[in-house]
Structure formats: structure tokens, C-alpha cells
Design an enzyme around this catalytic site. Structure first.
Site, PDB file in Angstrom:
ATOM      1  N   LYS A  99       0.825  -1.224   0.000  1.00  0.00           N
ATOM      2  CA  LYS A  99       0.000   0.000   0.000  1.00  0.00           C
ATOM      3  C   LYS A  99       0.849   1.261   0.000  1.00  0.00           C
ATOM      4  O   LYS A  99       0.681   2.146   0.834  1.00  0.00           O
ATOM      5  CB  LYS A  99      -0.953   0.002   1.189  1.00  0.00           C
ATOM      6  CG  LYS A  99      -1.981  -1.128   1.122  1.00  0.00           C
ATOM      7  CD  LYS A  99      -3.091  -0.967   2.134  1.00  0.00           C
ATOM      8  CE  LYS A  99      -4.073  -2.115   2.088  1.00  0.00           C
ATOM      9  NZ  LYS A  99      -3.523  -3.432   2.449  1.00  0.00           N
TER      10      LYS A  99
HETATM   11  O1  LIG Z   1      -5.172  -3.934  -0.306  1.00  0.00           O
HETATM   12  C1  LIG Z   1      -5.586  -4.884   0.375  1.00  0.00           C
HETATM   13  O2  LIG Z   1      -5.173  -6.007   0.204  1.00  0.00           O
HETATM   14  C2  LIG Z   1      -6.700  -4.623   1.313  1.00  0.00           C
HETATM   15  C3  LIG Z   1      -7.524  -3.585   0.980  1.00  0.00           C
HETATM   16  C4  LIG Z   1      -8.744  -3.423   1.667  1.00  0.00           C
HETATM   17  O3  LIG Z   1      -9.560  -2.582   1.322  1.00  0.00           O
HETATM   18  N1  LIG Z   1      -9.010  -4.270   2.692  1.00  0.00           N
HETATM   19  C5  LIG Z   1      -8.170  -5.274   3.072  1.00  0.00           C
HETATM   20  O4  LIG Z   1      -8.522  -6.027   3.982  1.00  0.00           O
HETATM   21  N2  LIG Z   1      -6.971  -5.424   2.421  1.00  0.00           N
HETATM   22  C6  LIG Z   1      -6.008  -6.466   2.857  1.00  0.00           C
HETATM   23  O5  LIG Z   1      -6.580  -7.744   2.617  1.00  0.00           O
HETATM   24  C7  LIG Z   1      -6.270  -8.649   3.692  1.00  0.00           C
HETATM   25  C8  LIG Z   1      -7.551  -9.101   4.337  1.00  0.00           C
HETATM   26  O6  LIG Z   1      -7.284 -10.063   5.303  1.00  0.00           O
HETATM   27  P1  LIG Z   1      -8.426 -10.976   5.976  1.00  0.00           P
HETATM   28  O7  LIG Z   1      -9.443 -10.049   6.532  1.00  0.00           O
HETATM   29  O8  LIG Z   1      -7.666 -11.733   7.012  1.00  0.00           O
HETATM   30  O9  LIG Z   1      -8.960 -11.883   4.894  1.00  0.00           O
HETATM   31  C9  LIG Z   1      -5.324  -7.894   4.605  1.00  0.00           C
HETATM   32  O10 LIG Z   1      -3.997  -8.164   4.202  1.00  0.00           O
HETATM   33  C10 LIG Z   1      -5.649  -6.429   4.343  1.00  0.00           C
HETATM   34  O11 LIG Z   1      -4.535  -5.579   4.548  1.00  0.00           O
END
Ligand SMILES: O=C(O)c1cc(=O)[nH]c(=O)n1[C@@H]1O[C@H](COP(=O)(O)O)[C@@H](O)[C@H]1O
Length: 281
Positions: A99
């Protein structure tokens, strides 16, 4: 400079061959503990290697979250480098979730770190933030085009706080999020089979029919599993654009470790549910 085919074309093929699931490598301290690992570099390495061993030869995309590696300093970054290389060697595309976002001249250095082939942390794509102004990402767009890499630009994020910025209405009547999507559509215009400049759009967001998601690029959709969205939500959230969605699951898969077969089984169940949900659209 690089023999790499454009990221969008490589991603489309990987999605067609393996299905669109992206598994996150998010070594939370709590997950290390659940896996019976110490919260140290050895635990981090074991965790990350296990995820790569379990799924890198079968899912389209792996997305390591760099903060969990940066937490351990240079030795954590060495683990991250190795994980990226091993995942790519096993045939997965790697989206580095760092990011990044900065003024243009500094953004150029971030691009060199992640998008220049041969750089230690070179990845197939990088998550970036457009909230210093979309134009500040230009050096990353330029290097990605040159090297056959891609970007995933935060457009409509999965977290509840995102709306205060992303749904804000500009002087021209468009929302900030819609403006980011419009920039991406311009970036990807005319590209076949898919552009290399993707948007991050949370699977948690409900009905997005007021947004034009037809950016001719991939839509990385986090939020399935731990954040409450399910594969069945995808058609409702993304409509016709669901064909370009790369659904990400991190904790929803990772909590099944450290057993490799259990991790694989969890990833396969999500992949199957996604296939079933998208098939009807
Ligand atoms: O850019 C990302 O990957 C991201 C963007 C977003 O809007 N929301 C989001 O959850 N993420 C990433 O996606 C992953 C979600 O993880 P879980 O919630 O464990 O499935 C994490 O690594 C967050 O940093």
C-alpha cells in the site's frame, strides 16, 4: 527491458487456469501463536513457507502483507524476499501488499523497489494508495508498463472508515472513489484480454451499482472470511464486473494451519464457493 508479458494478460490466464482466488500471507502474531510458532523470525519463516507450500502451486495469486514481515526488520524482509521468489517459482502471481503512496519523486523509488525486474522484492503487482492524488502514482504506472508488472490501486476499501474519503463528493459531482476508477479505466483502455491496472474494491461493501466497475482491469476484492463477506456476496457487489474479480481470503484460510492439507482444503472450499457463485452471472 523485460521479457515479461503484461500483468493483466498473465493474470487472466492464471485466473482461467486456476480460478481467481488470491490467498493472503498475513502472519499475524495471533496466527503464529495458533500455529504453535514463536513470534520471531523463525516462526515467520515457517509460517510463510507453509502457506507457499500449501497453495502456491494451485491458486492464481498470493498476496503477502509486507507489514507482518517489516515488523521483524531486515531479517523479516529477507523472509519476504524468499517467500515471493518461492511463490513465483511455484507458478503463483505475487501481489505485494505494501500500500505505497507518496509524492511522485518518492513514488518512483517505491516503484524501483517492487516493480523493477531483478529488484530483491520484485513482485508481479503492488498495492498502492492514490490518496496523494492519482497523478502521484505516475512513476509506478510507467515502470509497471515497462516491466510487465501491475498495480492495484485502493479505490473502495473494505474497511468501514474508507467511505469518509472514498465516497466524498468532489466539486464536479463525482465521488473520489469513482474518480479513481475512471483513472484506471483510462489506464486500461484498449488492453486485451485485461489491463494491468487494477482497483481494490472491498467485498464487504454491499451494492456498488452506483459505481462503474468496468475498468477493463482486475478488481482485488478483500473482505471475504474474517471481515464478514462471503463468496455468495460477489455477484451482488460486483454485478457484471465479477468476471474480473480476484477475491482475497487471508485469515479465513490461514486459521486452518499449520497442517498443509487443511490449508489446501480451506483454499479449495473457498475456490469452489467462488466458482459456484460466479458461475451464475
Ligand atoms: O489492499 C488490500 O489487500 C486490502 C484492501 C482493503 O480494502 N481491505 C483489506 O482487507 N486489504 C487487505 O486484505 C487482507 C484481508 O485479510 P483478511 O481479513 O484476514 O482476509 C489484509 O492483508 C488487508 O490488509
Amino acid at each position: 527491458m523485460s521479457p515479461l508479458e503484461p500483468f493483466g494478460a498473465r493474470l487472466r490466464r492464471a485466473m482461467d487456469e486456476r480460478g481467481p482466488l488470491c490467498v493472503g500471507i498475513d502472519p499475524h502474531a495471533s496466527l503464529l501463536a495458533e500455529w504453535g510458532l514463536d513470534d520471531d523470525v523463525a516462526g515467520l519463516e515457517r509460517f510463510s513457507r507453509t502457506v507457499v507450500e500449501a497453495v502456491a502451486d494451485r491458486v492464481a495469486v498470493l498476496k503477502p502483507q509486507s507489514a507482518f514481515f517489516e515488523r521483524f526488520g531486515s531479517r523479516g524482509l529477507a523472509v519476504l524476499e524468499k517467500s515471493v521468489q518461492e511463490a513465483r517459482a511455484a507458478g503463483a502471481l505475487v501481489v505485494m501488499d505494501a500500500k505505497r503512496g507518496d509524492i511522485g519523486s518518492t513514488m518512483a523509488a517505491y516503484a524501483e523497489a517492487f516493480l523493477r525486474p531483478g529488484a530483491p522484492l520484485f513482485s508481479d503487482a503492488l498495492t498502492v494508495s492514490p490518496y496523494l492524488g492519482y497523478g502521484s502514482l505516475s512513476p509506478a504506472v510507467a515502470l509497471a508498463r515497462e516491466s510487465g508488472a501491475g498495480l492495484f490501486v485502493l479505490a473502495l476499501t473494505s474497511n468501514p472508515e474508507g467511505g469518509e474519503v472514498q465516497h466524498a463528493v468532489r466539486a464536479d459531482g463525482r465521488t473520489v472513489g469513482a474518480t479513481v476508477l475512471a483513472h484506471l479505466a483510462a489506464e486500461n483502455a484498449g488492453e486485451e484480454p485485461l489491463g494491468s491496472f487494477g482497483a481494490v474494491v472491498g467485498a464487504t461493501l454491499g451494492d456498488l451499482s452506483s459505481y462503474d466497475l468496468a475498468v477493463n482491469g482486475p478488481l482485488l476484492a478483500p473482505g471475504i472470511g474474517a471481515q464478514g463477506a462471503t463468496p455468495a456476496d460477489l455477484p451482488r457487489v460486483f454485478g457484471a464486473a465479477v468476471r474480473n474479480v480476484v477475491p482475497n481470503v487471508s485469515r479465513g484460510v490461514l486459521r486452518h494451519g499449520p497442517d498443509v492439507r487443511a490449508l489446501r482444503g480451506a483454499a479449495e472450499r473457498f475456490a469452489e464457493e467462488i466458482r459456484a457463485a460466479v458461475a451464475g452471472v
